[in-house]
Design an enzyme around this catalytic site. Structure first.
Site, PDB file in Angstrom:
ATOM      1  CG  ASP A 138      -2.048  -1.113   1.196  1.00 47.55           C
ATOM      2  OD1 ASP A 138      -2.066  -1.600   0.253  1.00 47.55           O
ATOM      3  OD2 ASP A 138      -2.313  -1.705   2.196  1.00 47.55           O
ATOM      4  CE  LYS A 170       2.616  -2.422  -4.335  1.00 46.43           C
ATOM      5  NZ  LYS A 170       2.060  -2.137  -2.807  1.00 46.43           N
ATOM      6  N   GLY A 207      -4.546  -4.386  -3.816  1.00 51.69           N
ATOM      7  CA  GLY A 207      -5.426  -3.453  -4.230  1.00 51.69           C
ATOM      8  C   GLY A 207      -4.632  -2.164  -4.480  1.00 51.69           C
ATOM      9  CG  HIS A 208      -2.021  -1.960  -6.997  1.00 47.85           C
ATOM     10  ND1 HIS A 208      -1.173  -2.816  -8.114  1.00 47.85           N
ATOM     11  CD2 HIS A 208      -1.754  -2.729  -5.867  1.00 47.85           C
ATOM     12  CE1 HIS A 208      -0.220  -3.681  -7.186  1.00 47.85           C
ATOM     13  NE2 HIS A 208      -0.610  -3.690  -5.922  1.00 47.85           N
ATOM     14  CD  GLN A 248       1.066  -9.020  -2.416  1.00 48.28           C
ATOM     15  OE1 GLN A 248       1.716  -9.625  -3.238  1.00 48.28           O
ATOM     16  NE2 GLN A 248      -0.303  -8.785  -2.924  1.00 48.28           N
TER      17      GLN A 248
HETATM   18  P1  GDP Z   1      -0.774   0.136  -3.708  1.00 53.87           P
HETATM   19  O1  GDP Z   1      -1.340  -1.040  -2.825  1.00 53.87           O
HETATM   20  O2  GDP Z   1       0.857   0.343  -3.208  1.00 53.87           O
HETATM   21  O3  GDP Z   1      -0.932   0.672  -4.980  1.00 53.87           O
HETATM   22  O4  GDP Z   1      -1.458   1.413  -2.806  1.00 53.87           O
HETATM   23  P2  GDP Z   1      -2.991   1.557  -2.554  1.00 53.87           P
HETATM   24  O5  GDP Z   1      -3.315   2.079  -3.511  1.00 53.87           O
HETATM   25  O6  GDP Z   1      -3.364   0.462  -1.791  1.00 53.87           O
HETATM   26  O7  GDP Z   1      -2.717   2.836  -1.218  1.00 53.87           O
HETATM   27  C1  GDP Z   1      -2.286   4.052  -1.570  1.00 53.87           C
HETATM   28  C2  GDP Z   1      -3.397   5.078  -1.116  1.00 53.87           C
HETATM   29  O8  GDP Z   1      -2.663   6.132  -1.112  1.00 53.87           O
HETATM   30  C3  GDP Z   1      -4.290   4.955  -2.132  1.00 53.87           C
HETATM   31  O9  GDP Z   1      -5.554   5.139  -1.646  1.00 53.87           O
HETATM   32  C4  GDP Z   1      -3.755   6.323  -2.966  1.00 53.87           C
HETATM   33  O10 GDP Z   1      -5.091   6.894  -3.757  1.00 53.87           O
HETATM   34  C5  GDP Z   1      -3.258   7.194  -2.105  1.00 53.87           C
HETATM   35  N1  GDP Z   1      -2.336   8.054  -2.604  1.00 53.87           N
HETATM   36  C6  GDP Z   1      -1.314   7.657  -3.194  1.00 53.87           C
HETATM   37  N2  GDP Z   1      -0.301   8.705  -3.375  1.00 53.87           N
HETATM   38  C7  GDP Z   1      -0.654   9.473  -2.490  1.00 53.87           C
HETATM   39  C8  GDP Z   1      -0.279  10.947  -2.078  1.00 53.87           C
HETATM   40  O11 GDP Z   1       0.878  11.127  -2.543  1.00 53.87           O
HETATM   41  N3  GDP Z   1      -1.024  11.571  -1.286  1.00 53.87           N
HETATM   42  C9  GDP Z   1      -2.346  11.016  -0.701  1.00 53.87           C
HETATM   43  N4  GDP Z   1      -2.923  11.942   0.085  1.00 53.87           N
HETATM   44  N5  GDP Z   1      -2.838  10.132  -1.268  1.00 53.87           N
HETATM   45  C10 GDP Z   1      -2.145   9.139  -2.181  1.00 53.87           C
HETATM   46  P1  IMO Z   2      -0.985  -4.120  -2.136  1.00 53.43           P
HETATM   47  O1  IMO Z   2      -0.565  -4.665  -3.542  1.00 53.43           O
HETATM   48  C1  IMO Z   2      -1.065  -4.632   2.111  1.00 53.43           C
HETATM   49  C2  IMO Z   2      -1.050  -8.972   3.748  1.00 53.43           C
HETATM   50  C3  IMO Z   2      -2.249  -9.411   4.413  1.00 53.43           C
HETATM   51  C4  IMO Z   2      -1.488 -10.147   5.361  1.00 53.43           C
HETATM   52  C5  IMO Z   2      -0.464 -10.897   4.616  1.00 53.43           C
HETATM   53  C6  IMO Z   2      -0.770 -12.325   3.903  1.00 53.43           C
HETATM   54  O2  IMO Z   2      -2.234  -3.547  -2.178  1.00 53.43           O
HETATM   55  O3  IMO Z   2       0.227  -3.546  -1.662  1.00 53.43           O
HETATM   56  P2  IMO Z   2      -2.329 -12.989   1.944  1.00 53.43           P
HETATM   57  O4  IMO Z   2      -3.804 -12.628   1.776  1.00 53.43           O
HETATM   58  O5  IMO Z   2      -1.401 -12.299   0.926  1.00 53.43           O
HETATM   59  O6  IMO Z   2      -1.970 -14.446   2.121  1.00 53.43           O
HETATM   60  O7  IMO Z   2      -1.955 -12.244   3.239  1.00 53.43           O
HETATM   61  O8  IMO Z   2      -0.038  -9.984   3.483  1.00 53.43           O
HETATM   62  N1  IMO Z   2      -0.964  -8.241   2.438  1.00 53.43           N
HETATM   63  C7  IMO Z   2      -1.156  -6.912   2.034  1.00 53.43           C
HETATM   64  N2  IMO Z   2      -1.093  -5.858   2.877  1.00 53.43           N
HETATM   65  N3  IMO Z   2      -1.154  -4.561   0.726  1.00 53.43           N
HETATM   66  C8  IMO Z   2      -1.272  -5.532  -0.027  1.00 53.43           C
HETATM   67  O9  IMO Z   2      -1.086  -5.476  -1.137  1.00 53.43           O
HETATM   68  C9  IMO Z   2      -1.468  -6.871   0.622  1.00 53.43           C
HETATM   69  N4  IMO Z   2      -1.430  -8.092  -0.053  1.00 53.43           N
HETATM   70  C10 IMO Z   2      -1.218  -9.018   1.004  1.00 53.43           C
HETATM   71  O10 IMO Z   2      -2.793  -8.214   4.946  1.00 53.43           O
HETATM   72  O11 IMO Z   2      -1.030  -9.505   6.552  1.00 53.43           O
HETATM   73 MG    MG Z   3      -2.810  -1.423  -1.801  1.00 53.73          MG
END
Ligand code: GDP
Ligand code: IMO
Ligand code: MG
Length: 425
Positions: free
Chosen positions: A13, A16, A40-41, A216
């Site tokens: 999270d 990416k 979840g991206h 991840q």
């Molecule tokens: P990922 O799994 O690495 O793709 O990241 P996620 O999408 O799960 O989580 C990142 C969250 O931060 C998302 O809700 C993005 O919309 C948000 N986000 C990304 N960059 C920024 C930033 O620079 N500032 C803020 N406030 N939110 C951001």
């Molecule tokens: P993105 O790509 C954050 C965590 C789960 C748990 C562990 C194992 O959005 O960054 P799993 O279901 O993979 O067997 O769970 O890994 N986990 C993540 N945490 N972002 C993710 O993906 C994750 N994918 C798995 O919460 O701790």
């Molecule tokens: Mg994510």
């Protein structure tokens, strides 16, 4: 660089998806190389928020060819829900493994069997699907889209599963029911399934720019993460050749996506975790709730021992620092630079999760800033304290910062240095 890996340097999270979407303007191909719909991206374009779980984050850029590589585990129903039929620029590896209903059930059951020792998985069946791959009983996408082969393979796998479950006196699976339920998904996905190693090597030969998007983060890596509180694949850059079918020396470098603080979903050690009140402030400001499960993310200060661990195990070339805007309004910002374990100074992640949960983080304290950063568009416009924050990260980690971001939108992503050479946005 022409072929660049996007690596999450923490526990996932980090943003990416957003960085991949942004950099896709310089690329020809975007490849998701591991994981499944545990990811979840989030990508926000002109105020519209879209969450991707399986599709590569290049899909919002019409010029991009998107690949789901052999290192992934794919739940066909989840992909069917995510797939926009207009999207013809998708190539799914015939060697990627399929996540089936019993994998989700096994995931849930294994978590409840573990009780207080549970991992806190997303319950999407990811661990059990990779376990079947390693046990050499899994079903791959090439087989899935072939009705005759799939019927044979699923009957055999259901027999194995039912024998294991029968000893448990739990519900039995029905192969015919699965064959019926998955028929529409076989048909939907068949046109996209191919040997993506051949596809990628052809694109490399043609001199195309390629982004490899990890899911991840390094601390969730099966080998280099906080085992056993990890996922069942490797998000590191080292995973890319094996997970995509290209040679290791064809990768030019890796960009480590790093949140300006730390978050973690699920169980396991996190040395810089904040107290509840401080965490609440950051969680609300950064909307730190899981994209996949909606769970509250745990919040901590930025931990540079973690980022150096990611740098070493992925050979990072540079960093992208995200969510810098969320730190506005703090008088002091703490950063972990090393740990103490049983009185001894250490600057690495200890092997055992019990040791990592016992380390005392050694912090440095930096001055915060009050200004709202969301409208900043250049490094020079940043308040001095925010510049010092970025410079300190760069110095302690020993890497240049190519990008920082001050909001979820594309235009809130600021490139200080170019990651791809020779291509104008
Ligand atoms: P990922 O799994 O690495 O793709 O990241 P996620 O999408 O799960 O989580 C990142 C969250 O931060 C998302 O809700 C993005 O919309 C948000 N986000 C990304 N960059 C920024 C930033 O620079 N500032 C803020 N406030 N939110 C951001
Ligand atoms: P993105 O790509 C954050 C965590 C789960 C748990 C562990 C194992 O959005 O960054 P799993 O279901 O993979 O067997 O769970 O890994 N986990 C993540 N945490 N972002 C993710 O993906 C994750 N994918 C798995 O919460 O701790
Ligand atoms: Mg994510």
């Amino acid at each position: 660089m022409k072929r660049v890996v996007i690596v999450g340097t923490q526990w996932g999270d980090e943003g990416k998806g957003k960085i991949t979407d942004y950099l896709s303007r310089y690329a020809d191909v975007v490849v998701r190389y591991q994981g499944g719909n545990n990811a979840g991206h989030t990508v926000v374009i002109d105020g519209e928020r879209r969450a991707l779980h399986l599709l590569p984050s290049g899909v919002f850029n019409p010029a991009i060819e998107n690949v789901m590589a052999n290192g992934m585990v794919i739940d066909p129903i989840a992909l069917g829900q995510e797939l926009d039929r207009k999207m013809v620029n998708l190539h799914i590896s015939d060697r990627a493994h399929v996540v089936l209903p019993f994998h989700r059930e096994e995931d849930t059951r294994s978590e409840s069997d573990k009780g207080t020792h549970k991992i806190g998985t997303t319950k999407k069946g990811i661990g059990p699907a990779y376990a079947d791959k390693a046990a050499r009983i899994g079903i791959r996408m090439g087989t899935f889209v072939d009705p005759v082969r799939f019927a044979k393979a699923i009957r055999e796998l259901v027999r194995i599963k039912n024998e294991a479950i029968f000893q448990d006196r739990r519900k039995r699976h029905d192969a015919d029911e699965i064959i019926r339920a998955y028929k529409p998904y076989q048909e939907l996905l068949r046109p996209y399934v191919k040997d993506t190693s051949i596809f990628l090597n052809d694109r490399i030969e043609a001199g195309k720019n390629i982004l490899f998007e990890g899911a991840q983060g390094v601390l969730l890596c099966l080998d280099h993460g906080t085992y056993p509180y990890v996922t069942s694949s490797s998000p590191t850059a080292a995973s890319v050749p094996l997970s995509t079918g290209i040679a290791p020396w064809l990768i030019d470098g890796a960009l480590g996506v790093t949140k300006a603080y730390t978050t973690r979903v699920g169980e396991g050690p996190m040395p810089s975790e904040m107290d509840r009140e401080q965490a609440h402030v950051i969680r609300e400001r950064g909307h730190e709730y899981g994209t996949t499960t909606g769970r509250k993310r745990r919040i901590g200060w930025l931990d540079l021992v973690v980022i150096r661990h990611a740098k070493r195990t992925s050979g990072l070339s540079a960093l992208a620092i995200t969510l810098l805007d969320v730190l506005s309004g703090l008088s002091v910002i703490k950063v972990v630079v090393s740990y103490r374990l049983q009185g001894k100074a250490i600057d690495f992640i200890p092997e055992h999760a019990d040791d990592l949960s016992q380390v005392e983080p050694v912090y440095i304290e930096l001055k915060g800033w009050d200004e709202d950063l969301s409208k900043i568009r250049t490094f020079e416009e940043l308040p001095d304290a925010a510049k010092t924050y970025l410079d300190t990260i760069s110095q302690v980690v020993g890497l240049p910062i190519h990008i920082f971001s001050v909001g979820p939108e594309r235009h809130q992503t600021i490139e200080i240095l170019k990651t791809f050479e020779g291509r104008k946005p």
